[in-house]
Enzyme design. Structure first.
Site: not given
Length: 419
Positions: A22, A119, A165, A167, A330
């Site tokens: 996904k 989410c 960092v 994504v 994270i």
């Protein structure tokens, strides 16, 4: 509203084929804006994919979907993009919607994207997305819940260091830079396999990208990109989830259709707990070996342990021998599954971004509620481990990220059904 009914206590045995990723297919679909036509295969059958399809169609794309038994084939024609606003009604469903920002801006010089949804785990702010696009010359304001972006002429190559960092921001930056004027060098990039897969797709489209898979990516912008076809890589998060399912049910399962290199960190963590993991052709075999030891875990950007597997690992540690410390580095607020696991008899105490998990002999079935995608599957794993009945509510979260979950588990002996 649909729910899952699970009668646990049955070791999983058999094999499970892993679907397309996904987190790779969504940015690749967004990348279709950069060319005229993109043909994508090995696409998972997920509601998030449907949401991205709706979003691209909203922008004027013409999309054809061919359904196969285990996957979708999607052909996206973007020659008639004529709308540059990503409306709240679509974007609120999925935070990945923000990935149309970079492509629209770099190709058409304008984009208006609602602040994203998805989410309910943490703020997931878009500051880094905005900062890197501004460094390319974009003018950006946030007004009435929308990111308003424009550029005078083409975006310009830049040198940019991500403060942390990210994504999502790495993906948006890459998508914007491939059509920017000049060279872009991005430092402290995400190194996730899904980012690598996006880069390989873009390179096949004609993009000039160096440093793929490293923390420093260099991109020389092109005037245009070519039509192409691309097969999406398999989903390491789905693979890891079923690896944990085999372990928590004291089973023996072959996980097929996944590159071992992208799940090796998961395999090593399982081996540390005492579970037997053997690399096989095109996957791994996970076997309960008579013990489950407590081990500590910290989530970190790849190649660290994925935050998307933290909840599943916590379910496993709930039945381990000893005490484990799970640290979430994270996202904040990603322990919402803990109260539901405790309803099932788990002994877990949360302290800030850490959870202390004391293993218990057995969990017990209960009525529980999913708060998000990964939490929902952690409760399924917990339910599979019990000798009683578990009812999971709000399972619409599952359909965002897991294709044919009940079927794949049932084929390995699980008693699980949707009602």
């Amino acid at each position: 509203m649909q729910k899952l009914i699970i009668h646990g206590g049955k070791p999983l045995e058999g094999s499970i084929n892993i679907s397309g990723a996904k987190n790779a297919v969504l940015p690749i679909m967004a990348a279709s804006i950069l060319t005229n036509k993109l043909h994508i295969t090995n696409v998972p059958k997920l509601t998030d994919v449907s949401t991205m399809k709706d979003l691209l169609q909203n922008h004027g794309a013409c999309i054809r979907i061919i359904e196969h038994t285990d996957a979708l084939e999607i052909i996206i024609n973007t020659t008639n993009i004529n709308k540059f606003t990503a409306d709240y009604e679509i974007v609120r469903k999925m935070r990945a919607s923000i990935w149309v920002l970079g492509p629209l801006l770099t190709k058409y010089g304008k984009a208006k994207v609602s602040l994203p949804g998805g989410c309910a785990i943490g703020a997931r702010q878009v500051d880094l997305h905005i900062a890197v696009l501004k460094s390319m010359g974009a003018e950006i304001e946030i007004e009435d819940g929308y990111i308003n972006a424009s550029s005078k002429g083409r975006l310009k190559g830049t040198h940019f260091v991500f403060d942390k960092v990210s994504v999502g921001a790495t993906i948006n930056a890459i998508l914007a830079a491939v059509l920017a004027n000049g060279e872009t060098v991005l430092f402290n990039c995400g190194r996730e396999p899904e980012i690598v897969d996006l880069c390989y797709c873009l390179i096949k489209m004609g993009a000039d990208i160096l440093g793929v898979g490293s923390s420093t990516i260099t991109i020389k912008g092109k005037d245009c990109l070519n039509e192409t076809s691309y097969k999406v890589l398999s989903d390491r998060i789905e693979a890891g989830t079923y690896m944990f399912a085999a372990a928590i049910t004291k089973g023996d399962v072959k996980i097929c259709g996944i590159d071992y290199n992208i799940i090796e960190n998961i395999a090593l963590k399982l081996i540390e707990t005492g579970i037997k993991v053997v690399q096989i052709n095109n996957g791994v075999q996970v076997t309960y070996a008579g013990m489950l030891n407590s081990v500590d875990l910290e989530t970190n950007p790849y190649p660290g342990f994925a935050t998307d597997l933290q909840a599943q690992f916590m379910s496993l540690m709930s039945l381990s021998r000893g005490v484990s410390m799970i640290t979430e580095n994270i996202f904040e607020n990603r322990f919402m599954h803990v109260p539901e696991l405790c309803r099932m008899g788990a002994d877990i105490v949360v302290r800030g971004n850490k959870a202390v998990v004391r293993g218990v002999e057995m969990l017990k079935g209960a009525e529980v509620m999913a708060s998000d995608l990964r939490a929902s599957v952690s409760l399924i794993l917990a339910g599979l481990s019990t000798n009683s009945k578990t009812v999971l509510h709000r399972i619409y979260h599952l359909d965002r990220g897991f294709q044919d979950l009940e079927k794949k588990l049932s084929n390995c002996g699980a008693d699980i059904k949707r009602v």
